[in-house]
Design an enzyme around this catalytic site. Sequence first.
Site, PDB file in Angstrom:
ATOM      1  NE  ARG A  79      -3.559   0.600   2.680  1.00  0.00           N
ATOM      2  CZ  ARG A  79      -4.554   1.247   2.088  1.00  0.00           C
ATOM      3  NH1 ARG A  79      -5.165   0.704   1.061  1.00  0.00           N
ATOM      4  NH2 ARG A  79      -4.941   2.426   2.531  1.00  0.00           N
ATOM      5  CB  VAL A 116      -3.711   6.130   6.895  1.00  0.00           C
ATOM      6  CG1 VAL A 116      -4.682   5.642   7.970  1.00  0.00           C
ATOM      7  CG2 VAL A 116      -3.810   5.249   5.655  1.00  0.00           C
ATOM      8  CG  ASP A 117      -4.112  10.105   1.886  1.00  0.00           C
ATOM      9  OD1 ASP A 117      -4.137  11.276   2.320  1.00  0.00           O
ATOM     10  OD2 ASP A 117      -5.089   9.594   1.291  1.00  0.00           O
ATOM     11  CG  HIS A 131      -9.330   5.857  11.002  1.00  0.00           C
ATOM     12  ND1 HIS A 131     -10.254   5.640  10.012  1.00  0.00           N
ATOM     13  CD2 HIS A 131     -10.032   5.923  12.165  1.00  0.00           C
ATOM     14  CE1 HIS A 131     -11.472   5.576  10.552  1.00  0.00           C
ATOM     15  NE2 HIS A 131     -11.356   5.747  11.856  1.00  0.00           N
ATOM     16  CB  CYS A 139       7.083  -1.338  19.261  1.00  0.00           C
ATOM     17  SG  CYS A 139       7.165  -2.990  19.966  1.00  0.00           S
ATOM     18  CB  CYS A 142       7.226  -1.362  24.075  1.00  0.00           C
ATOM     19  SG  CYS A 142       8.291  -0.762  22.738  1.00  0.00           S
ATOM     20  N   GLY A 209     -16.588  12.099   0.697  1.00  0.00           N
ATOM     21  CA  GLY A 209     -15.958  10.847   0.269  1.00  0.00           C
ATOM     22  C   GLY A 209     -15.835   9.797   1.348  1.00  0.00           C
ATOM     23  CB  THR A 210     -16.554   9.130   4.612  1.00  0.00           C
ATOM     24  OG1 THR A 210     -16.793   8.063   5.529  1.00  0.00           O
ATOM     25  CG2 THR A 210     -17.394  10.327   4.978  1.00  0.00           C
ATOM     26  CG  ASN A 235     -20.151   9.444  -1.313  1.00  0.00           C
ATOM     27  OD1 ASN A 235     -19.946   8.788  -2.335  1.00  0.00           O
ATOM     28  ND2 ASN A 235     -19.863   8.992  -0.105  1.00  0.00           N
TER      29      ASN A 235
HETATM   30  P1  NAD Z   1     -14.732   3.930   2.026  1.00  0.00           P
HETATM   31  O1  NAD Z   1     -13.793   3.266   1.092  1.00  0.00           O
HETATM   32  O2  NAD Z   1     -15.578   3.114   2.909  1.00  0.00           O
HETATM   33  O3  NAD Z   1     -15.744   4.853   1.201  1.00  0.00           O
HETATM   34  C1  NAD Z   1     -15.317   5.734   0.215  1.00  0.00           C
HETATM   35  C2  NAD Z   1     -16.510   6.607  -0.174  1.00  0.00           C
HETATM   36  O4  NAD Z   1     -16.061   7.579  -1.093  1.00  0.00           O
HETATM   37  C3  NAD Z   1     -17.654   5.853  -0.840  1.00  0.00           C
HETATM   38  O5  NAD Z   1     -18.878   6.221  -0.220  1.00  0.00           O
HETATM   39  C4  NAD Z   1     -17.606   6.337  -2.295  1.00  0.00           C
HETATM   40  O6  NAD Z   1     -18.905   6.432  -2.864  1.00  0.00           O
HETATM   41  C5  NAD Z   1     -16.994   7.697  -2.151  1.00  0.00           C
HETATM   42  N1  NAD Z   1     -16.214   8.178  -3.310  1.00  0.00           N
HETATM   43  C6  NAD Z   1     -15.431   7.460  -4.151  1.00  0.00           C
HETATM   44  N2  NAD Z   1     -14.820   8.265  -5.034  1.00  0.00           N
HETATM   45  C7  NAD Z   1     -15.226   9.544  -4.747  1.00  0.00           C
HETATM   46  C8  NAD Z   1     -14.938  10.822  -5.300  1.00  0.00           C
HETATM   47  N3  NAD Z   1     -14.110  10.969  -6.331  1.00  0.00           N
HETATM   48  N4  NAD Z   1     -15.538  11.903  -4.739  1.00  0.00           N
HETATM   49  C9  NAD Z   1     -16.395  11.773  -3.694  1.00  0.00           C
HETATM   50  N5  NAD Z   1     -16.703  10.587  -3.125  1.00  0.00           N
HETATM   51  C10 NAD Z   1     -16.123   9.487  -3.637  1.00  0.00           C
HETATM   52  O7  NAD Z   1     -13.854   4.940   2.851  1.00  0.00           O
HETATM   53  P2  NAD Z   1     -14.019   5.540   4.319  1.00  0.00           P
HETATM   54  O8  NAD Z   1     -15.434   5.942   4.549  1.00  0.00           O
HETATM   55  O9  NAD Z   1     -12.933   6.547   4.447  1.00  0.00           O
HETATM   56  O10 NAD Z   1     -13.752   4.355   5.356  1.00  0.00           O
HETATM   57  C11 NAD Z   1     -12.872   3.297   5.182  1.00  0.00           C
HETATM   58  C12 NAD Z   1     -11.592   3.264   6.020  1.00  0.00           C
HETATM   59  O11 NAD Z   1     -10.570   3.050   5.073  1.00  0.00           O
HETATM   60  C13 NAD Z   1     -11.157   4.474   6.760  1.00  0.00           C
HETATM   61  O12 NAD Z   1     -11.026   4.115   8.070  1.00  0.00           O
HETATM   62  C14 NAD Z   1      -9.760   4.852   6.215  1.00  0.00           C
HETATM   63  O13 NAD Z   1      -8.842   4.972   7.285  1.00  0.00           O
HETATM   64  C15 NAD Z   1      -9.355   3.716   5.368  1.00  0.00           C
HETATM   65  N6  NAD Z   1      -8.734   4.042   4.058  1.00  0.00           N
HETATM   66  C16 NAD Z   1      -7.947   5.140   3.891  1.00  0.00           C
HETATM   67  C17 NAD Z   1      -7.398   5.435   2.626  1.00  0.00           C
HETATM   68  C18 NAD Z   1      -6.506   6.652   2.472  1.00  0.00           C
HETATM   69  O14 NAD Z   1      -5.854   7.056   3.414  1.00  0.00           O
HETATM   70  N7  NAD Z   1      -6.497   7.289   1.291  1.00  0.00           N
HETATM   71  C19 NAD Z   1      -7.681   4.623   1.544  1.00  0.00           C
HETATM   72  C20 NAD Z   1      -8.498   3.500   1.746  1.00  0.00           C
HETATM   73  C21 NAD Z   1      -9.027   3.236   3.004  1.00  0.00           C
HETATM   74 ZN    ZN Z   2       8.934  -2.518  21.463  1.00  0.00          ZN
END
Ligand code: NAD
Ligand code: ZN
Length: 266
Positions: A79, A116-117, A131, A139, A142, A209-210, A235
């Site tokens: 990743r 997390v990016d 997150h 670690c 610890c 985007g969640t 979204n």
């Molecule tokens: P999710 O993958 O569950 O949902 C993504 C949402 O974004 C969906 O509802 C989708 O319809 C929408 N979407 C997709 N493309 C879009 C766009 N261009 N514009 C607007 N909306 C768009 O993600 P989440 O709700 O963040 O939850 C999943 C978990 O995954 C989180 O806890 C996160 O930490 C982790 N995660 C993080 C990354 C990252 O850091 N980039 C990537 C993948 C997963």
């Molecule tokens: Zn340690």
Amino acid sequence: MLAELSSALIAEVERAAKLLGAKQHICILTGAGISAESGIPTFRDKQTGLWENYGAEDLATPEAFTRDPKLVWSWYQWRRRVVADKKPNPAHDALAQWQYHTQSSGQKVTLITQNVDDLHEQAGSTVTHLHGHLWRNRCSQCEIPYQNKSKGSYSSADSMDYSEALISCPHCDGYIRPDIVWFGEALPVEAWETAEEAAANCEVFISIGTSSLVYPAAGLAQLAKENGAEIIEINTNPTPNTIVDITLAEKAGMVMPLLIQRITAL
Ligand code: NAD
Ligand code: ZN
């Protein structure tokens, strides 16, 4: 860009901008969808190549790491390689621009992310991570942060060694793991307090985007609503969420620049 948006959507963007322009306290929660246009797959996207038979929920857990640390570590190193060269898109840039604008407008815009990016930071935003961070390690026993390279920082793509070999902690011999909140783990206390406070006290809550499936982050919009806030959702595939007041069903990278342009021009 405007030509690609329907007039109905543009009207909704205008309505959202008017609402946001009239309020002082805004809380924004972003998820994987905001980084999708930068080329970072969301968790709901099918995994590619080597990992297509694994679900993220099967790999991003403490149990998976205990069972097979090498498998989980290899997946994260993969990743990291996928994310390493990714850049902010217009949605990240627009949010950073808005935060910059608030220095003179006096609005309080708190940005919280589940991602997390570090694309919000790369764009110039101040952001609270619920997150954890893809570029940090610690670690598994610890919990002491692990410095990736002797001279590198603790948290950037440049500091990474992308080897898939497991690393042992120099303090206790436990395995080093990514400093990421896995499914079933508690959120960092300070980050959660910031998020709760911002959600409970905001006048408008924007979800971008969640999928609003991962709790407790998904409960923040509810908390905001209970305290009188209006809710805006951006979204491509809006959630069936009855508490949303304004839905902008379009890519964040298309909608956010227009929305922020309208707000900052008010
Ligand atoms: P999710 O993958 O569950 O949902 C993504 C949402 O974004 C969906 O509802 C989708 O319809 C929408 N979407 C997709 N493309 C879009 C766009 N261009 N514009 C607007 N909306 C768009 O993600 P989440 O709700 O963040 O939850 C999943 C978990 O995954 C989180 O806890 C996160 O930490 C982790 N995660 C993080 C990354 C990252 O850091 N980039 C990537 C993948 C997963
Ligand atoms: Zn340690």
